[in-house]
Every structure is written in structure tokens, then in C-alpha cells.
Design a protein around this motif. Structure first.
Motif, PDB file in Angstrom:
ATOM      1  N   GLY A 122       1.965   5.926 -11.170  1.00  0.00           N
ATOM      2  CA  GLY A 122       1.305   4.653 -11.637  1.00  0.00           C
ATOM      3  C   GLY A 122       1.279   4.203 -12.737  1.00  0.00           C
ATOM      4  N   ILE A 123       1.938   5.539 -13.779  1.00  0.00           N
ATOM      5  CA  ILE A 123       2.258   5.060 -15.724  1.00  0.00           C
ATOM      6  C   ILE A 123       2.759   4.090 -14.907  1.00  0.00           C
ATOM      7  CG2 ILE A 123       2.991   5.608 -17.112  1.00  0.00           C
ATOM      8  CD1 ILE A 123       1.477   7.605 -17.059  1.00  0.00           C
ATOM      9  N   LEU A 124       4.928   4.817 -14.255  1.00  0.00           N
ATOM     10  CA  LEU A 124       6.125   3.554 -13.988  1.00  0.00           C
ATOM     11  C   LEU A 124       4.792   1.864 -13.878  1.00  0.00           C
ATOM     12  CD1 LEU A 124       7.999   6.051 -13.978  1.00  0.00           C
ATOM     13  CD2 LEU A 124       7.853   5.039 -15.727  1.00  0.00           C
ATOM     14  N   SER A 125       4.640   2.535 -12.757  1.00  0.00           N
ATOM     15  CA  SER A 125       4.259   1.107 -11.503  1.00  0.00           C
ATOM     16  C   SER A 125       3.618  -0.036 -12.419  1.00  0.00           C
ATOM     17  CB  SER A 125       3.367   1.671 -10.388  1.00  0.00           C
ATOM     18  OG  SER A 125       3.530   0.021  -9.526  1.00  0.00           O
ATOM     19  N   ALA A 126       2.799   0.624 -13.514  1.00  0.00           N
ATOM     20  CA  ALA A 126       2.144  -0.819 -13.843  1.00  0.00           C
ATOM     21  C   ALA A 126       2.750  -1.083 -14.992  1.00  0.00           C
ATOM     22  CB  ALA A 126       0.930   0.535 -14.515  1.00  0.00           C
ATOM     23  N   MET A 127       3.864  -0.197 -15.664  1.00  0.00           N
ATOM     24  CA  MET A 127       4.534  -0.693 -16.913  1.00  0.00           C
ATOM     25  C   MET A 127       5.454  -2.225 -16.288  1.00  0.00           C
ATOM     26  SD  MET A 127       5.240   2.779 -18.958  1.00  0.00           S
ATOM     27  CE  MET A 127       5.876   2.205 -20.112  1.00  0.00           C
ATOM     28  N   ARG A 128       5.993  -1.708 -15.026  1.00  0.00           N
ATOM     29  CA  ARG A 128       6.844  -2.973 -14.448  1.00  0.00           C
ATOM     30  C   ARG A 128       6.287  -3.717 -13.373  1.00  0.00           C
ATOM     31  NH1 ARG A 128       9.164   2.084 -16.323  1.00  0.00           N
ATOM     32  NH2 ARG A 128      11.099   2.510 -17.635  1.00  0.00           N
ATOM     33  N   PRO A 129       5.289  -3.624 -13.479  1.00  0.00           N
ATOM     34  CA  PRO A 129       4.585  -4.580 -12.133  1.00  0.00           C
ATOM     35  C   PRO A 129       5.389  -6.094 -11.802  1.00  0.00           C
ATOM     36  CG  PRO A 129       3.473  -5.455 -14.631  1.00  0.00           C
ATOM     37  CD  PRO A 129       4.626  -4.148 -14.800  1.00  0.00           C
ATOM     38  N   GLY A 130       5.376  -5.820 -10.086  1.00  0.00           N
ATOM     39  CA  GLY A 130       6.544  -6.998 -10.033  1.00  0.00           C
ATOM     40  C   GLY A 130       7.187  -6.540  -9.322  1.00  0.00           C
ATOM     41  N   THR A 131       8.002  -4.914 -10.119  1.00  0.00           N
ATOM     42  CA  THR A 131       9.650  -5.416  -9.623  1.00  0.00           C
ATOM     43  C   THR A 131       9.550  -4.287  -8.133  1.00  0.00           C
ATOM     44  OG1 THR A 131       9.340  -2.588 -11.125  1.00  0.00           O
ATOM     45  CG2 THR A 131       9.904  -4.633 -11.931  1.00  0.00           C
ATOM     46  N   LEU A 132      10.852  -3.864  -7.538  1.00  0.00           N
ATOM     47  CA  LEU A 132      11.013  -3.123  -6.884  1.00  0.00           C
ATOM     48  C   LEU A 132       9.733  -1.990  -6.787  1.00  0.00           C
ATOM     49  CD1 LEU A 132      12.618  -3.526  -3.788  1.00  0.00           C
ATOM     50  CD2 LEU A 132      14.315  -1.354  -5.210  1.00  0.00           C
ATOM     51  N   LEU A 133      10.071  -0.321  -8.199  1.00  0.00           N
ATOM     52  CA  LEU A 133       9.522  -0.052  -7.992  1.00  0.00           C
ATOM     53  C   LEU A 133       7.988  -0.045  -7.504  1.00  0.00           C
ATOM     54  CD1 LEU A 133       8.898   3.877  -8.891  1.00  0.00           C
ATOM     55  CD2 LEU A 133       9.077   2.130 -10.939  1.00  0.00           C
ATOM     56  N   ASP A 134       7.667  -1.528  -7.817  1.00  0.00           N
ATOM     57  CA  ASP A 134       5.736  -1.467  -7.503  1.00  0.00           C
ATOM     58  C   ASP A 134       5.613  -1.623  -6.232  1.00  0.00           C
ATOM     59  OD1 ASP A 134       3.472  -1.464  -8.666  1.00  0.00           O
ATOM     60  OD2 ASP A 134       4.169  -3.540  -8.938  1.00  0.00           O
ATOM     61  N   THR A 135       6.527  -2.016  -5.934  1.00  0.00           N
ATOM     62  CA  THR A 135       6.202  -2.316  -4.872  1.00  0.00           C
ATOM     63  C   THR A 135       5.974  -1.098  -3.613  1.00  0.00           C
ATOM     64  OG1 THR A 135       7.600  -4.642  -4.629  1.00  0.00           O
ATOM     65  CG2 THR A 135       7.310  -3.797  -2.782  1.00  0.00           C
ATOM     66  N   PHE A 136       7.280  -0.365  -3.846  1.00  0.00           N
ATOM     67  CA  PHE A 136       7.378   1.027  -3.165  1.00  0.00           C
ATOM     68  C   PHE A 136       6.451   1.796  -3.548  1.00  0.00           C
ATOM     69  CE2 PHE A 136       9.057   5.341  -3.075  1.00  0.00           C
ATOM     70  CZ  PHE A 136       9.714   5.950  -2.717  1.00  0.00           C
ATOM     71  N   VAL A 137       5.778   1.792  -4.795  1.00  0.00           N
ATOM     72  CA  VAL A 137       4.811   2.633  -5.290  1.00  0.00           C
ATOM     73  C   VAL A 137       3.327   1.594  -3.834  1.00  0.00           C
ATOM     74  CG1 VAL A 137       2.766   3.072  -6.068  1.00  0.00           C
ATOM     75  CG2 VAL A 137       4.894   3.488  -6.977  1.00  0.00           C
ATOM     76  N   ALA A 138       2.784   0.975  -4.126  1.00  0.00           N
ATOM     77  CA  ALA A 138       2.021   0.169  -3.187  1.00  0.00           C
ATOM     78  C   ALA A 138       2.116   0.459  -1.980  1.00  0.00           C
ATOM     79  CB  ALA A 138       2.161  -1.602  -4.135  1.00  0.00           C
ATOM     80  N   VAL A 139       3.704   0.213  -1.198  1.00  0.00           N
ATOM     81  CA  VAL A 139       3.855   0.493   0.206  1.00  0.00           C
ATOM     82  C   VAL A 139       3.322   1.917   0.976  1.00  0.00           C
ATOM     83  CG1 VAL A 139       5.221   0.655   2.196  1.00  0.00           C
ATOM     84  CG2 VAL A 139       5.462  -1.799   0.453  1.00  0.00           C
ATOM     85  N   THR A 140       4.045   3.056   0.076  1.00  0.00           N
ATOM     86  CA  THR A 140       3.617   4.094   0.159  1.00  0.00           C
ATOM     87  C   THR A 140       1.987   4.621  -0.184  1.00  0.00           C
ATOM     88  OG1 THR A 140       4.915   5.262  -1.965  1.00  0.00           O
ATOM     89  CG2 THR A 140       5.941   4.744  -0.100  1.00  0.00           C
ATOM     90  N   THR A 194      -2.622   7.333  -7.809  1.00  0.00           N
ATOM     91  CA  THR A 194      -1.622   6.834  -7.916  1.00  0.00           C
ATOM     92  C   THR A 194      -2.730   5.546  -8.291  1.00  0.00           C
ATOM     93  OG1 THR A 194       0.113   7.799  -6.827  1.00  0.00           O
ATOM     94  CG2 THR A 194       0.729   5.434  -7.384  1.00  0.00           C
ATOM     95  N   GLN A 195      -2.520   4.545  -7.266  1.00  0.00           N
ATOM     96  CA  GLN A 195      -3.317   3.561  -7.128  1.00  0.00           C
ATOM     97  C   GLN A 195      -4.286   2.960  -8.425  1.00  0.00           C
ATOM     98  OE1 GLN A 195      -5.294   2.436  -3.503  1.00  0.00           O
ATOM     99  NE2 GLN A 195      -2.995   2.303  -2.458  1.00  0.00           N
ATOM    100  N   VAL A 196      -5.547   4.439  -8.850  1.00  0.00           N
ATOM    101  CA  VAL A 196      -6.354   3.987  -9.495  1.00  0.00           C
ATOM    102  C   VAL A 196      -5.694   4.230 -10.812  1.00  0.00           C
ATOM    103  CG1 VAL A 196      -8.135   5.521 -10.535  1.00  0.00           C
ATOM    104  CG2 VAL A 196      -8.037   6.036  -7.823  1.00  0.00           C
ATOM    105  N   VAL A 197      -4.692   4.842 -10.881  1.00  0.00           N
ATOM    106  CA  VAL A 197      -3.891   5.666 -12.340  1.00  0.00           C
ATOM    107  C   VAL A 197      -3.146   4.042 -12.499  1.00  0.00           C
ATOM    108  CG1 VAL A 197      -1.900   6.356 -13.566  1.00  0.00           C
ATOM    109  CG2 VAL A 197      -3.571   7.285 -12.371  1.00  0.00           C
TER     110      VAL A 197
END
Length: 312
Positions: A122-140, A194-197
Motif C-alpha cells: 500500500g505504501i509503495l503503491s501510494a508513493m508511485r500512483p499510476g505506475t505499473l506497480l500501482d496497477t498491479f496492486v489495484a488489480v490483485t 492494501t486498498q485502505v493503506v
């Protein structure tokens, strides 16, 4: 802070007293006749006679007025005596606490797995919104939320328990028996946390004081640890405590599928057998745990952020 904690502690006996009456009343007004159920379990080839049912009701004290039954049950429960099971004739408190230890172990391990994965993602996804990591986290995360436990559990059993043979698929005899139930429960919890964080971190990072701290030259790592993460953890603590309290008594499907002797399974078997003392004792224990966990959450609120004051 101490006044807030004291108020919460003083509310506990009142809440437990009100809920205990509802717990005692619910099985009795639901149409359950424990005397008939006990006799039917003993005499399988014929219907118990009305005389036998009335005699057993007198022996069990079920012929007394409702308030008298409740007062006697509550007085015993306060002293730690929840009566004896109508079916197994074992002490209810012994059976319930054995199940509670199993469910607590299952819940704590599941929560530890979920948070250890959800927090960094959640922290890494929030620090890099819109990236491939963020998309992967959102889908999973979406997949983890929508796949129910009664679908995931048999799948894990087929793959890891039967096909590969890596893990035991049922029972509660070794640490390996924790694996599949915990993975089943942790799947949805990890996705949700993860979504909440992520949402909490994005909100914290966009606050005015964060921009001010950046303007003063504070490093990004220090900014995350000292300011953003501390405030972002408040909703996570709230949901974690609520989830933990609910899971201790609510992992019934998983406990039944994996033959885990937790308190959810104890309650499930008691309902099927119309075992009134076991139903009441299980429900009362689950409610007491939920009340204590929610009270502890209020204390953690104040520790995380002293500016928070719970409404009077």
C-alpha cells in the motif's frame, strides 16, 4: 486521555449486560427446543414422548420463568461457569475456551500475514500512483476482495493438499495445518488492507503540512516515517481491530471446510445439535472479545494521535 479510557472501561459492563440478555433470549424465542433435541439424539428410533420432554425440561430448569433462567445463567457466567453441554455433558467454558484459543491463533497469524504484505504494498503503491506497480496492486486487490472464502478454500485444498501434497488439507495437529486456513483468510484481508493503506497514504501525502515539510527540506523517507505513516495508520488500526474481533467468531466457513476446531466450529456444531448452553456460551464469548478489542482500539487511537478525542 485517561478520562477517555476510564469512560470506555465503565461502558463495558453495561454493554455486556444488555447483549448477554439478547444472547440468552435469542435461542429461546427462535423455536429451538433443547429438551426435544437431547431426547431425539438419545432415542434415534422413535419420537420422544411429551412426558419425557417435560421431565427433562424440569431437570434442566427450562420450565422456570425466563427472567429466573436468565438471572441464574448470568450469575454462573460471571463466575466463569457457563454450565454443561446438553449433548456431550462437558463444561461449556472448557469447550469454548479451547475453541477460542484455536480461533485466536488462526486470527492473529492471519492478521500478521495480511499486514506484513499490505503495508509495504500500500505504501509503495501510494508513493508511485499510476505506475505499473500501482496497477498491479489495484488489480490483485480487486481479485482478492471478490473471490469468496468458500471458493478459494477448496481450490487451495485441491492444489496444495491433494495434487501437490505439500500441505495438510484438514485438521489442527501441527503448525503446517495453519497454512491453508490462514492463506484463505489472508487473501481477502490483505487485498482490503492494501486498498485502505494506499488510500490513507495518498490522503496523508497530499495534506498541507506535508507540503510544508517538503518545502523545509525534510527527506522523503523521514517524511513518510514520521508524519504520513503515523496518520495513515489510524484507519488501518481501526479496521484491523474490527476485522480481528469479527474473524475470531466469524471464520465459520473456513473452520468448517478445514476441520479447524475453533469457536466458530463449536458454535456451528452447537446450533446443529440445538445445544442451548453451548450456543449461549459461544456467543457470549465472541461478544466479550469484540467489546474488549473495540475498547483497546479507542486507546490505540489516542496513542497514535493525541489530538483525536472520542465524542462524549
Amino acid at each position: 486521555m485517561y478520562r477517555i479510557i476510564l469512560r470506555r472501561l465503565l461502558l463495558i459492563p453495561f454493554i455486556v449486560a444488555v447483549v448477554s440478555f439478547l444472547i440468552f433470549l435469542a435461542p429461546l424465542v427462535s423455536g429451538i427446543d433443547p429438551a426435544t433435541a437431547v431426547l431425539q439424539a438419545q432415542v434415534l428410533d422413535r419420537q420422544p414422548t411429551p412426558e419425557a420432554i417435560e421431565r427433562l425440561k424440569r431437570e434442566l430448569g427450562l420450565d422456570r420463568p425466563l427472567l429466573v433462567q436468565y438471572a441464574a445463567w448470568l450469575w454462573r457466567a460471571v463466575r466463569g461457569d457457563m454450565g454443561r453441554s446438553y449433548m456431550g455433558r462437558v463444561p461449556v467454558s472448557e469447550k469454548v475456551f479451547d475453541g477460542l484459543k484455536v480461533s485466536a491463533t488462526l486470527s492473529v497469524v492471519t492478521l500478521a500475514i495480511s499486514l506484513s504484505v499490505a503495508l509495504p504494498l500500500g505504501i509503495l503503491s501510494a508513493m508511485r500512483p499510476g505506475t505499473l506497480l500501482d496497477t498491479f496492486v489495484a488489480v490483485t486487490s480487486q481479485l482478492g476482495v471478490v473471490v469468496p472464502a468458500y471458493v478459494l478454500a477448496p481450490t487451495l485444498i485441491l492444489v496444495f493438499g491433494i495434487h501437490l501434497g505439500w500441505l495438510p488439507s484438514a485438521g489442527w495437529r501441527s503448525p503446517l495445518h495453519l497454512a491453508l486456513p490462514c492463506l484463505t483468510l489472508a487473501s481477502g484481508a490483505t487485498a482490503f488492507f492494501t486498498q485502505v493503506v494506499r488510500a490513507s497514504m495518498i490522503e496523508a501525502l497530499s495534506m498541507e503540512y506535508m507540503r510544508t515539510a517538503r518545502a523545509k527540506g525534510l527527506g522523503e523517507g523521514l517524511l513518510i516515517r514520521r508524519h504520513a505513516l503515523r496518520n495513515a495508520m489510524i484507519p488501518v488500526v481501526t479496521l484491523s481491530s474490527m476485522w480481528l474481533a469479527g474473524l475470531i467468531g466469524g471464520a465459520l466457513i473456513v473452520e468448517v471446510i478445514f476441520s479447524v476446531p475453533g469457536i466458530g466450529r463449536v458454535l456451528f456444531d452447537a446450533i446443529n445439535a440445538s445445544d442451548l448452553p453451548m450456543i449461549q456460551g459461544s456467543l457470549m464469548t465472541i461478544v466479550a472479545i469484540a467489546v474488549l478489542v473495540n475498547t483497546a482500539t479507542d486507546v490505540i487511537y489516542v496513542v497514535l494521535n493525541p489530538a483525536i478525542r472520542i465524542e462524549r
